[in-house]
Structures are given as structure tokens and as C-alpha cells.
Design a protein around this motif. Structure first.
Motif, PDB file in Angstrom:
ATOM      1  N   LYS A  97     -28.295  -8.962  21.118  1.00  0.00           N
ATOM      2  CA  LYS A  97     -28.416  -9.030  19.668  1.00  0.00           C
ATOM      3  C   LYS A  97     -29.242  -7.861  19.143  1.00  0.00           C
ATOM      4  CE  LYS A  97     -29.500 -12.273  15.937  1.00  0.00           C
ATOM      5  NZ  LYS A  97     -29.848 -13.676  15.603  1.00  0.00           N
ATOM      6  N   ASP A  98     -30.343  -7.585  19.823  1.00  0.00           N
ATOM      7  CA  ASP A  98     -31.167  -6.444  19.420  1.00  0.00           C
ATOM      8  C   ASP A  98     -30.411  -5.132  19.582  1.00  0.00           C
ATOM      9  OD1 ASP A  98     -33.176  -8.140  18.768  1.00  0.00           O
ATOM     10  OD2 ASP A  98     -34.370  -7.803  20.566  1.00  0.00           O
TER      11      ASP A  98
ATOM     12  N   PHE B  94     -28.224  -4.573  16.624  1.00  0.00           N
ATOM     13  CA  PHE B  94     -28.992  -4.064  15.490  1.00  0.00           C
ATOM     14  C   PHE B  94     -29.452  -2.626  15.729  1.00  0.00           C
ATOM     15  CE2 PHE B  94     -28.976  -8.529  14.431  1.00  0.00           C
ATOM     16  CZ  PHE B  94     -28.822  -8.473  13.061  1.00  0.00           C
TER      17      PHE B  94
ATOM     18  N   ILE C  53     -26.720  -0.366  14.506  1.00  0.00           N
ATOM     19  CA  ILE C  53     -26.778  -0.124  13.056  1.00  0.00           C
ATOM     20  C   ILE C  53     -27.842   0.918  12.747  1.00  0.00           C
ATOM     21  CG2 ILE C  53     -27.066  -1.187  10.783  1.00  0.00           C
ATOM     22  CD1 ILE C  53     -26.407  -3.899  12.123  1.00  0.00           C
ATOM     23  N   ASP C  54     -29.003   0.733  13.372  1.00  0.00           N
ATOM     24  CA  ASP C  54     -30.083   1.702  13.164  1.00  0.00           C
ATOM     25  C   ASP C  54     -29.685   3.095  13.630  1.00  0.00           C
ATOM     26  OD1 ASP C  54     -32.218   0.543  11.866  1.00  0.00           O
ATOM     27  OD2 ASP C  54     -32.884  -0.508  13.662  1.00  0.00           O
TER      28      ASP C  54
ATOM     29  N   ASP D   3     -28.825  -1.527   5.417  1.00  0.00           N
ATOM     30  CA  ASP D   3     -29.689  -2.706   5.329  1.00  0.00           C
ATOM     31  C   ASP D   3     -28.872  -3.947   4.971  1.00  0.00           C
ATOM     32  OD1 ASP D   3     -31.760  -0.902   5.843  1.00  0.00           O
ATOM     33  OD2 ASP D   3     -31.982  -0.462   3.709  1.00  0.00           O
TER      34      ASP D   3
ATOM     35  N   LYS E 216     -26.983  -5.114   7.980  1.00  0.00           N
ATOM     36  CA  LYS E 216     -27.839  -5.907   8.865  1.00  0.00           C
ATOM     37  C   LYS E 216     -27.905  -7.355   8.406  1.00  0.00           C
ATOM     38  CE  LYS E 216     -31.115  -2.454  10.528  1.00  0.00           C
ATOM     39  NZ  LYS E 216     -32.524  -2.051  10.505  1.00  0.00           N
TER      40      LYS E 216
ATOM     41  N   GLN F  19     -26.676 -10.449  10.559  1.00  0.00           N
ATOM     42  CA  GLN F  19     -27.629 -11.547  10.814  1.00  0.00           C
ATOM     43  C   GLN F  19     -26.919 -12.881  10.659  1.00  0.00           C
ATOM     44  OE1 GLN F  19     -30.304 -12.180  12.348  1.00  0.00           O
ATOM     45  NE2 GLN F  19     -31.645 -10.505  11.702  1.00  0.00           N
TER      46      GLN F  19
END
Lengths: 187, 187
Positions: free
Chosen positions: B79-80, B83, B86-87, B176, B179, B183
DNA sequence: GTCTATATGGTGATAGAC
DNA sequence: GTCTATCACCATATAGAC
């Protein structure tokens, strides 16, 4: 039927070439050949190729909005109109053989070399966003209860993603997927 | 430090110009001027401008994947990692001053005039999709229970949308927002 | 392998006759 | 307003000396 004016014929031919071949790959000579006019006539109507580009984008913007209006004429509920918007962009893609969004295309092509055009593209996308926002506001007025700005932005995000992906893969899967997600966003 | 080879210098200079100015707007003369070589040397290494374009895309693809690997090295949970992806794309956008995705850009520029390149772009995006799918599979293995293909496609859709919108508006809001939505998709 | 010189054709744009 | 003729420049690519 009235005869098509020279200026309109120039824009029509140039638009088609700019969209299909790209702006930089389309030469003045090709435009005058396909429009069947002399080069002097072209420069009598447009002072530069860049002015022709502006006329092209202004015309495409008008076409985009009037096209959607026509596409969604008989639809009353805001939720159905939002789905009609997805269908509209899907239709634009299939009918152009997945040539992509005029505005994203020109933006990619000019990079940061032509700020006037970049600004026009940005403003065009803001107009689209404002239109979507109107639909979401209407949705809430009809009994929905979603965060207007958030849902507006989400719809835009999904739509642009769908157009880009469908352009690359030359199919419409991304639009059907977008519908599914938006279904979940609009209870 | 070893001296940079001529071939590498050509690719580096051409890549920068292709990305910032566009492929069609970048001439051979400009490339040789900025790489400080003679035109004969360029054609000794690359038989045509199109070969140079291929070398550029191959290099950018390698950079993209190795860049993400480095960016997500210390992260363990799937999961991290999603993300972090995306970052990563957000970081690519800010560090390039919102110049956009190399592959979407070239695809927009060439239209349907260069199928070899269009295919390369399509395959690149399929590799990205396969990478995302691995992460989603891992997510399910770690206790998640989502539809792998559907969530994979959704993440892609949102990511491409975010890149395009951030390119046009020159800000990172769309990331953002992406994200937030993801989520919700990964409980 | 790198260089200079050059070939060949296309580019956007202008001048001036009609 | 439309035409022809032409400008100066730049494009990609090649030949052949060193």
C-alpha cells in the motif's frame, strides 16, 4: 446551400491537418494545396501560422461545447448528464479514431515555447471544469449530497485519464471503467 | 570520473531538447551545436533522427523504472508502495517544471505517422500497468481483498489523469486528489 | 571516428501585378 | 482579394578528407 467562404475553408483544412498530423508537421504549403488557394490568399486572411493556430483552437472549443449541448439535449437529470459527458468524450474518441484531445495534443506539442497557446489550453480546461461543476451543483440541488469541488475535480481527473489512456491503447475500456467509478461517487 | 562518451552526450542533449521543446521543433543542427560535435559524428552514431528518437525513449523508460525503484527502496508494504508511485510521478512533474510524461508527449506529437513509436509508447504503458498489478497482487497477499484487475486499472486511470492535469495547470493538486481517491479504493 | 563542405528540398513569410 | 514569383533560412542527410 451557400458557398463556403475562403477563410472558413482555410480553417477547416488547417484544423484537420493540425489535429491529424500535428501543428509542427503541417506546413503552409500543404494547407494551401489542400484548400486549393494561393499562398497570398492565406496571408491575406491570417497574418501568421500562429494566428491560424489560434483560430483553430477557438473553433474547436466552440465545437466542443456546442457538440456536448447537442449530445445531451434531451437529458434532464444531472446525473444522466454527467454520464452523457463521459459518453460524449468516448464518442469524440471513436469518431476521430482515438486521435486524442485537441487541447492536450497541442499543449504537448508546443511545450513551454508558446505561452499564449498554453494559457488558452488552461482556460479551456477551466471552462470544462466550470461546466462539470454546474452539473454537480445541479446534482446536489436534485437531492444529492456530495462535496461539490471534490467531486467536480474527481470527475475531471477520471475523464482526462480516460481520454489519454484510450488515445494510447486505441480502445474505449477506460471510459467504461470511468463510468463505474463515477457510479460509486454519485450515490 | 570517466569521460562521457560522445554517443551518451548526444543522447543526453537530444533527450533534453526533445522533452523541453518537442521532437519536431528540435533540429539536428541544434543538437550538434549543443553537444558540440560535427554533423558527421552524429550520423556516425545514429543513422537517422528517428533512431535518435528511439534511443531517447529507451533511455527514458530505463530511467523511469530505475527511478521508481530507487524512490521506493526502503518501503515494504504494498500500500505504501502504491502511494510512493503517486509521489514519484508528482516528483517527476515538479522537477521537470510540469513538462509532462515523455511518452504521452511524443505520442501526441507523432499522431499516427509513426507506428513503431506509437507501439513503443503503448508497450511502455503496459509495463507500467504490469508493475502496478504486481503491487495490487501483493496488497491482496498482505490481507487486502480487492479485484486485482479493476483496482489496477483504476490506479492507472487516476495517475494518467493527474499527470495530464498537472501538466496543463502547472500544479500538483491532482496528485493529492488522486491519493485521496486511492485511499478510498484500498481499505 | 570526427571533421568540413555540400546536396536537396521544404519552411514561413513578403512584394507587387492584376 | 487573389494571384505568381521569390526571399532568406533551416531541415535531414551524404561524401570524402584527415
Amino acid at each position: 446551400m451557400q458557398k463556403e467562404k475562403v477563410r472558413d475553408r482555410i480553417i477547416r483544412v488547417a484544423s484537420d491537418l493540425f489535429y491529424k498530423q500535428g501543428f509542427n508537421s503541417t506546413g503552409i504549403n500543404q494547407i494551401i494545396a489542400e484548400a486549393d488557394i494561393a499562398i497570398g490568399s492565406l496571408y491575406n486572411h491570417f497574418s501568421s501560422k500562429n494566428e491560424l493556430l489560434k483560430a483553430y483552437l477557438i473553433k474547436e472549443e466552440l465545437k466542443w461545447f456546442s457538440g456536448f449541448e447537442e449530445h445531451s439535449l434531451k437529458i434532464v437529470s444531472s446525473k444522466d448528464k454527467i454520464f452523457a459527458l463521459i459518453d460524449y468524450r468516448k464518442k469524440l474518441q471513436t469518431s476521430s479514431k482515438f486521435a486524442g484531445c485537441h487541447f492536450i495534443k497541442i499543449n504537448a506539442e508546443i511545450g513551454d515555447s508558446n505561452p499564449v497557446i498554453s494559457d488558452f489550453v488552461m482556460q479551456h480546461k477551466e471552462k470544462q471544469q466550470a461546466m462539470i461543476k454546474e452539473l454537480v451543483i445541479q446534482y446536489n440541488a436534485e437531492g444529492g449530497s456530495v462535496n461539490t469541488d471534490e467531486i467536480t475535480a474527481n470527475i475531471r481527473l477520471l475523464l482526462e485519464g480516460a481520454v489519454v489512456i484510450s488515445t494510447i491503447h486505441k480502445n474505449t475500456n477506460a471510459f467504461d471503467q470511468t463510468k463505474k467509478i463515477i457510479q460509486g461517487l454519485l450515490p
